[in-house]
Design an enzyme around this catalytic site. Structure first.
Site, PDB file in Angstrom:
ATOM      1  CD  GLN A 105      27.848  36.334  17.214  1.00  0.00           C
ATOM      2  OE1 GLN A 105      26.767  36.422  16.644  1.00  0.00           O
ATOM      3  NE2 GLN A 105      28.486  35.179  17.379  1.00  0.00           N
ATOM      4  CE1 TYR A 205      24.500  35.779   8.300  1.00  0.00           C
ATOM      5  CE2 TYR A 205      25.587  34.730  10.164  1.00  0.00           C
ATOM      6  CZ  TYR A 205      24.479  34.868   9.345  1.00  0.00           C
ATOM      7  OH  TYR A 205      23.356  34.101   9.563  1.00  0.00           O
ATOM      8  N   GLY A 351      25.107  25.455  22.273  1.00  0.00           N
ATOM      9  CA  GLY A 351      24.037  26.242  21.684  1.00  0.00           C
ATOM     10  C   GLY A 351      22.673  25.683  21.994  1.00  0.00           C
TER      11      GLY A 351
END
Length: 374
Positions: A105, A205, A351
């Protein structure tokens, strides 16, 4: 022994570009901050991924910093140096040995790069963003003393609750210089043996900052209209495709916003993400990860939450004609299996389950509890 009927659809293999994944139980990116003492993956990182590769169909690394400038916390791994590439190569080899696949990522934090983070200081450059408008976020304290291992494990040391900080970034003059960083990072990821790359377009981000009109207030060709705000992310995908080919490139998106002071009005959100997703899909990328609303990613900032809650699967999945539709955030295994069975999605990223259990898929297959009992 066949898996239980309630989760059986998750164990159907799936073709992802040239890769045949053994199941649809994927591991989401999880920032762990274990690359001590610097930003180079080490034996702890290697063990972490190798354990989870024994059962995961696909692993997405924690966010991998594409440059020293784009940092937020100490000890997050990067991929800008030869030393980092060599360290990641050991990890990709270990994952492949266990029969799984791993995407890097690629991550740049833009305006939420912490000004006091050691890597940000060492880079000697400003905190860059699309625009110079400030970002409101919880105050992150850079701890002193022994190296800390995991952001989540030391939350009380890192976040002074009820204290906000305001980061004032510098608007980047020429965004193509940042696109160059993404391309170089992809080249390094390929050299390190990754099976593909996921563009981190989520959670406030850099890519997300260009998309959102509250963080991107530019008046040149990189801001203003939906097409202009989408341009940076789409060009970043093109740079990754240039290196890896379209069948090994993907993107993660959080249309609901919230985290890191993000969120447009609903009509603008729908227009922006519908355009971006449609255009990204036309590039032929292999999957789009649509992250659902999460209360945990919608902190109260200046007395209010920022997220624009809406059903991201219902709103955007039908726009995706070529890429695989994956999703993330809050799915239970049973809900995920139902979603795969009825065609809502084709695979699910989990997750927190992977933090507690290195063998999530195996536990589901053999009906072992998802807790700490054994």
């Amino acid at each position: 022994m066949a898996p239980p009927a309630t989760v059986a659809p998750l164990f159907e293999p799936i073709q992802l570009g040239p890769l045949t994944l053994r199941n649809r139980i994927f591991m989401s990116a999880l920032t762990r901050n274990r690359s001590v003492p610097t930003n180079v993956p080490n034996a702890v990182n290697l063990e972490y991924y190798q354990q989870r590769a024994k059962s995961a169909g696909l692993i997405i690394t924690e966010g991998v910093l594409i440059s020293q400038q784009g940092s937020e916390w100490p000890h997050a791994p990067g991929i800008w140096s030869k030393e980092q590439v060599a360290a990641w190569k050991k990890i990709t080899d270990a994952v492949h040995k266990e029969g799984s696949f791993i995407y890097a990522q690629l991550w740049h934090l833009g305006r939420v790069s912490h000004p006091d983070a050691p890597e940000q200081k060492a880079a000697g450059v400003p905190v860059y963003a699309p625009s110079s408008n400030r970002c409101t976020r919880w105050k992150v304290q850079i701890p002193s003393g022994p190296p800390w291992i995991c952001y989540g494990e030391y939350l009380s040391e890192l976040i002074a609750l009820h204290q906000l900080t305001y980061i004032q970034p510098t608007a980047i003059d020429d965004p193509t210089t940042l696109l160059d960083l993404f391309e170089k990072a992809a080249e390094n990821a390929k050299e390190a043996g990754f099976d593909g790359v996921e563009l981190h377009g989520a959670n406030g981000y850099l890519i997300h900052q260009f998309l959102d009109s509250t963080s991107n207030t530019r008046t040149d060709s990189w801001g203003g209209s939906v097409a202009n705000r989408a341009k940076f992310g789409l060009l970043a995908l093109e740079r990754l495709i240039k290196v890896f080919g379209k069948d090994r490139v993907s993107v993660k998106l959080t249309p609901c916003g919230g985290y890191n002071d993000m969120g447009m009005p609903l009509d603008e959100t729908l227009e922006t993400y519908s355009y971006f997703i449609s255009e990204a899909d036309k590039l032929g990328i292999v999957y789009i990860d649509l992250v659902r609303y999460s209360d945990a990613l919608d902190p109260i900032l200046d007395g209010k939450k920022r997220a624009i809650q809406h059903d991201v699967i219902d709103s955007y999945a039908s726009l995706i004609k070529h890429a695989k539709v994956f999703s993330n955030s809050g799915w239970t295994p049973e809900e995920a299996a139902a979603g795969v069975k009825d065609g809502q999605v084709e695979g699910i990223f989990f997750g927190m389950l992977w933090i507690n259990h290195p063998d999530v898929a195996s536990r589901l297959e053999h009906e072992k509890p998802l807790d700490q009992s054994d």
